[in-house]
Structure formats: C-alpha cells, structure tokens
Design a protein around this motif. Sequence first.
Motif, short mmCIF file in Angstrom:
data_model
loop_
_atom_site.label_atom_id
_atom_site.label_comp_id
_atom_site.label_asym_id
_atom_site.label_seq_id
_atom_site.Cartn_x
_atom_site.Cartn_y
_atom_site.Cartn_z
N GLY A 42 0.82 -1.20 0.00
CA GLY A 42 0.00 0.00 0.00
C GLY A 42 0.86 1.26 0.00
O GLY A 42 2.02 1.24 -0.41
N LYS A 43 0.29 2.33 0.49
CA LYS A 43 0.96 3.63 0.47
C LYS A 43 1.98 3.73 1.61
O LYS A 43 1.65 3.51 2.77
CB LYS A 43 -0.07 4.74 0.59
N VAL A 44 3.23 4.03 1.23
CA VAL A 44 4.33 4.13 2.19
C VAL A 44 5.09 5.43 1.92
O VAL A 44 5.35 5.76 0.76
CB VAL A 44 5.30 2.93 2.05
N VAL A 45 5.45 6.14 2.99
CA VAL A 45 6.28 7.34 2.86
C VAL A 45 7.72 6.95 3.15
O VAL A 45 8.03 6.40 4.20
CB VAL A 45 5.82 8.46 3.82
N ILE A 46 8.60 7.23 2.18
CA ILE A 46 10.00 6.85 2.24
C ILE A 46 10.87 8.10 2.39
O ILE A 46 10.65 9.09 1.68
CB ILE A 46 10.42 6.12 0.94
N ASP A 47 11.85 8.04 3.27
CA ASP A 47 12.83 9.12 3.42
C ASP A 47 13.95 8.85 2.42
O ASP A 47 14.68 7.88 2.54
CB ASP A 47 13.37 9.13 4.85
N GLU A 48 14.08 9.73 1.41
CA GLU A 48 15.09 9.56 0.37
C GLU A 48 16.51 9.43 0.93
O GLU A 48 17.34 8.74 0.35
CB GLU A 48 15.09 10.76 -0.58
N ALA A 49 16.77 10.10 2.03
CA ALA A 49 18.11 10.07 2.62
C ALA A 49 18.44 8.72 3.27
O ALA A 49 19.60 8.39 3.46
CB ALA A 49 18.27 11.19 3.64
N GLN A 50 17.41 7.95 3.60
CA GLN A 50 17.60 6.68 4.31
C GLN A 50 17.49 5.45 3.40
O GLN A 50 18.08 4.42 3.70
CB GLN A 50 16.57 6.56 5.43
N VAL A 51 16.70 5.56 2.32
CA VAL A 51 16.43 4.41 1.47
C VAL A 51 16.72 4.75 0.02
O VAL A 51 16.24 5.76 -0.48
CB VAL A 51 14.95 3.96 1.59
N GLY A 52 17.51 3.92 -0.63
CA GLY A 52 17.84 4.12 -2.05
C GLY A 52 16.85 3.38 -2.93
O GLY A 52 17.13 2.25 -3.36
N LEU A 53 15.71 3.98 -3.16
CA LEU A 53 14.73 3.35 -4.04
C LEU A 53 15.33 3.13 -5.43
O LEU A 53 16.13 3.95 -5.90
CB LEU A 53 13.48 4.23 -4.19
N VAL A 54 14.97 2.03 -6.07
CA VAL A 54 15.50 1.67 -7.37
C VAL A 54 14.42 1.98 -8.42
O VAL A 54 13.30 1.48 -8.33
CB VAL A 54 15.87 0.18 -7.43
N VAL A 55 14.77 2.82 -9.40
CA VAL A 55 13.83 3.17 -10.46
C VAL A 55 13.75 2.01 -11.46
O VAL A 55 14.77 1.56 -11.98
CB VAL A 55 14.25 4.47 -11.18
N VAL A 56 12.54 1.53 -11.70
CA VAL A 56 12.30 0.45 -12.65
C VAL A 56 11.85 1.04 -13.99
O VAL A 56 12.24 0.58 -15.06
CB VAL A 56 11.24 -0.53 -12.11
N SER A 57 11.02 2.10 -13.93
CA SER A 57 10.49 2.74 -15.11
C SER A 57 10.24 4.21 -14.80
O SER A 57 9.86 4.56 -13.69
CB SER A 57 9.18 2.06 -15.53
N TYR A 58 10.44 5.04 -15.80
CA TYR A 58 10.21 6.48 -15.61
C TYR A 58 8.79 6.88 -15.88
O TYR A 58 8.48 8.05 -15.97
CB TYR A 58 11.20 7.28 -16.46
N GLY A 59 7.89 5.91 -15.98
CA GLY A 59 6.47 6.17 -16.13
C GLY A 59 6.15 6.49 -17.53
O GLY A 59 5.25 6.84 -18.05
#
Length: 59
Positions: A42-59
């Motif tokens: 579901g909906k999660v708020v991520i702190d960019e400084a703590q978690v390196g989200l991986v981009v799969v697609s630029y939409g």
Amino acid sequence: MTGPSLFEPGMIVKHPGQPDWGLGQVQSAIGGKVTVNFQEAGKVVIDEAQVGLVVVSYG
C-alpha cells in the motif's frame, strides 16, 4: 536543507530492502519524502536520505 527530489510522480520503483512489497508507483516527492503506492504494502512514505529506491520505469 534538502535539494530537489530524484523522483517524480508516475515513476515505478522498488524498495531494495523490501522485495515482498512488489513494485510501487511514486505518488509525490516533497522535501525528501517520497510517497509510493506499493502493490503489496500500500501507500508508504520513504525518506530519500535513508532508502535508495530503485527506479524500474520512468512512467
């Protein structure tokens, strides 16, 4: 002070530490906080400084 986000609404991302969450779509990115709607978590708020989200697609 936080610079501009690397993420934009519509991007598809995955959380490297939570593979069970599945893919997520970025809903917003404001002040270093990225709101992502994940398939399994579901909906999660991520702190960019703590978690390196991986981009799969630029939409």
